[in-house]
Design a protein around this motif. Structure first.
Motif, short mmCIF file in Angstrom:
data_model
loop_
_atom_site.label_atom_id
_atom_site.label_comp_id
_atom_site.label_asym_id
_atom_site.label_seq_id
_atom_site.Cartn_x
_atom_site.Cartn_y
_atom_site.Cartn_z
N GLU A 1 0.82 -1.21 0.00
CA GLU A 1 0.00 0.00 0.00
C GLU A 1 0.86 1.26 0.00
OE1 GLU A 1 -3.19 -0.14 -0.69
OE2 GLU A 1 -2.89 -2.30 -0.75
N LEU A 2 1.97 1.25 0.76
CA LEU A 2 2.86 2.41 0.79
C LEU A 2 3.48 2.67 -0.58
CD1 LEU A 2 4.69 1.90 4.21
CD2 LEU A 2 2.72 3.37 3.70
N ILE A 3 3.89 1.60 -1.25
CA ILE A 3 4.47 1.75 -2.59
C ILE A 3 3.42 2.27 -3.56
CG2 ILE A 3 5.40 0.45 -4.56
CD1 ILE A 3 6.97 -1.24 -2.46
N LEU A 4 2.21 1.73 -3.47
CA LEU A 4 1.13 2.19 -4.35
C LEU A 4 0.80 3.66 -4.11
CD1 LEU A 4 -1.22 -0.91 -4.35
CD2 LEU A 4 0.12 -0.04 -6.28
N GLU A 5 0.84 4.11 -2.84
CA GLU A 5 0.60 5.53 -2.56
C GLU A 5 1.65 6.39 -3.27
OE1 GLU A 5 0.48 6.10 1.70
OE2 GLU A 5 -1.19 4.69 1.91
N ASP A 6 2.92 5.94 -3.23
CA ASP A 6 3.96 6.69 -3.94
C ASP A 6 3.72 6.65 -5.45
OD1 ASP A 6 5.34 7.64 -1.75
OD2 ASP A 6 7.08 6.33 -2.02
N HIS A 7 3.28 5.51 -5.97
CA HIS A 7 3.01 5.42 -7.41
C HIS A 7 1.96 6.46 -7.81
CE1 HIS A 7 4.65 1.09 -8.17
NE2 HIS A 7 5.55 1.91 -7.65
N ARG A 8 0.91 6.64 -7.00
CA ARG A 8 -0.11 7.65 -7.31
C ARG A 8 0.49 9.05 -7.20
NH1 ARG A 8 -1.57 2.93 -8.00
NH2 ARG A 8 -0.35 3.55 -9.80
N ARG A 9 1.43 9.26 -6.25
CA ARG A 9 2.11 10.56 -6.16
C ARG A 9 2.93 10.84 -7.42
NH1 ARG A 9 2.88 8.74 -0.75
NH2 ARG A 9 1.73 10.06 0.70
N PHE A 10 3.63 9.80 -7.92
CA PHE A 10 4.40 9.97 -9.16
C PHE A 10 3.48 10.41 -10.29
CE2 PHE A 10 7.54 6.78 -7.38
CZ PHE A 10 8.57 7.69 -7.23
N GLU A 11 2.34 9.76 -10.42
CA GLU A 11 1.40 10.09 -11.50
C GLU A 11 0.91 11.53 -11.37
OE1 GLU A 11 -1.29 6.88 -10.81
OE2 GLU A 11 -0.17 5.50 -12.11
N ALA A 12 0.61 11.98 -10.14
CA ALA A 12 0.15 13.36 -9.93
C ALA A 12 1.28 14.35 -10.25
CB ALA A 12 -0.33 13.54 -8.49
N LEU A 13 2.50 14.04 -9.83
CA LEU A 13 3.63 14.93 -10.11
C LEU A 13 3.90 15.01 -11.61
CD1 LEU A 13 5.96 13.92 -7.15
CD2 LEU A 13 4.90 16.18 -7.50
N LEU A 14 3.77 13.89 -12.31
CA LEU A 14 3.95 13.92 -13.76
C LEU A 14 2.89 14.79 -14.43
CD1 LEU A 14 4.95 10.21 -14.41
CD2 LEU A 14 6.38 12.22 -14.83
N ARG A 15 1.66 14.72 -13.93
CA ARG A 15 0.61 15.60 -14.48
C ARG A 15 0.99 17.06 -14.26
NH1 ARG A 15 -2.77 11.64 -12.57
NH2 ARG A 15 -3.16 12.70 -10.60
N ASP A 16 1.50 17.36 -13.05
CA ASP A 16 1.91 18.74 -12.75
C ASP A 16 3.11 19.17 -13.60
OD1 ASP A 16 -0.15 18.99 -10.92
OD2 ASP A 16 1.14 18.63 -9.17
N LEU A 17 4.02 18.24 -13.89
CA LEU A 17 5.16 18.58 -14.76
C LEU A 17 4.70 18.92 -16.18
CD1 LEU A 17 8.06 16.08 -13.92
CD2 LEU A 17 8.09 18.58 -13.75
N ARG A 18 3.61 18.29 -16.62
CA ARG A 18 3.09 18.56 -17.96
C ARG A 18 2.27 19.86 -18.00
NH1 ARG A 18 2.36 12.66 -17.87
NH2 ARG A 18 0.26 12.98 -17.08
N ASP A 19 1.83 20.33 -16.83
CA ASP A 19 0.96 21.51 -16.75
C ASP A 19 1.82 22.78 -16.80
OD1 ASP A 19 -0.69 23.60 -16.01
OD2 ASP A 19 -1.51 22.58 -14.25
#
Length: 191
Positions: A16-34
């Motif tokens: 679950e901890l790793i999956l939480e980080d995976h969702r953080r990576f996805e959100a940060l990538l969205r912000d990098l594209r914004d």
């Protein structure tokens, strides 16, 4: 500078901890594209999380899953290779001067492709076996070890340009980035 919350877990099921980080990576990538986000702050946050997460997995998670036969040595090595490739691609993003250029957008696209591939593969080939073959108590112990190492790395400023350069250089020296499946090839580490 924009403050970006990377989370600070102290315990929990490692999956679950790793999956939480995976969702953080996805959100940060969205912000990098914004283009309206503080892309410089986002890339620094992404670098910090990427290094902290990878180091914690390689130090604690992969070795323990190998010892319990939940994953093979090849799967662990492949995960480490993908972390190294991610660090190398991240380095290209960090080294760019501006965040409003086509070069930045192209580097972010390459980073997103690599990271998204790794997240998917890790969830299928490492996290699923961990769920199925490792007991809850061990996953909790592993979660605590992962969280402690991850947070220590963040506190130590692991995502600096200097540190990412050091990690990439060490991976090149170890032969992790010299080619696919260590076929030899170009010793310079150039692509």
């Amino acid at each position: 500078m924009t403050a970006i919350d990377l989370g600070r877990p102290v315990s929990g099921d490692v999956v679950e901890l790793i999956l939480e980080d995976h969702r953080r990576f996805e959100a940060l990538l969205r912000d990098l594209r914004d283009s309206t986000s503080d892309r410089d702050a986002v890339r620094r946050a992404f670098a910090t999380l990427h290094v902290a997460h990878a180091e914690a997995e390689e130090k604690h998670v992969y070795p323990k899953l190998r010892r319990t036969d939940a994953i093979t040595g090849h799967e662990a090595e492949h995960g480490e290779e993908e972390h190294a490739e991610g660090h190398q691609t991240l380095l290209a993003v960090l080294e760019l001067k501006g965040t409003d250029t086509q070069a930045f957008d192209d580097a972010v696209e390459e980073l997103a492709e690599l990271v998204n591939h790794h997240l998917t593969e890790e969830e299928l080939t490492i996290l699923n076996p961990a769920r199925e073959e490792v007991g809850e108590r061990v996953r909790e112990e592993l979660g605590e070890a992962f969280a402690i190492e991850r947070n220590r790395q963040i506190d130590d400023g692991c995502g600096t340009l200097t540190n990412v350069r050091r990690i990439v250089a060490a991976a090149r020296k170890a032969g992790v980035l010299d080619g696919e499946e260590d076929e030899g090839g170009d010793e310079s580490g150039e692509d």
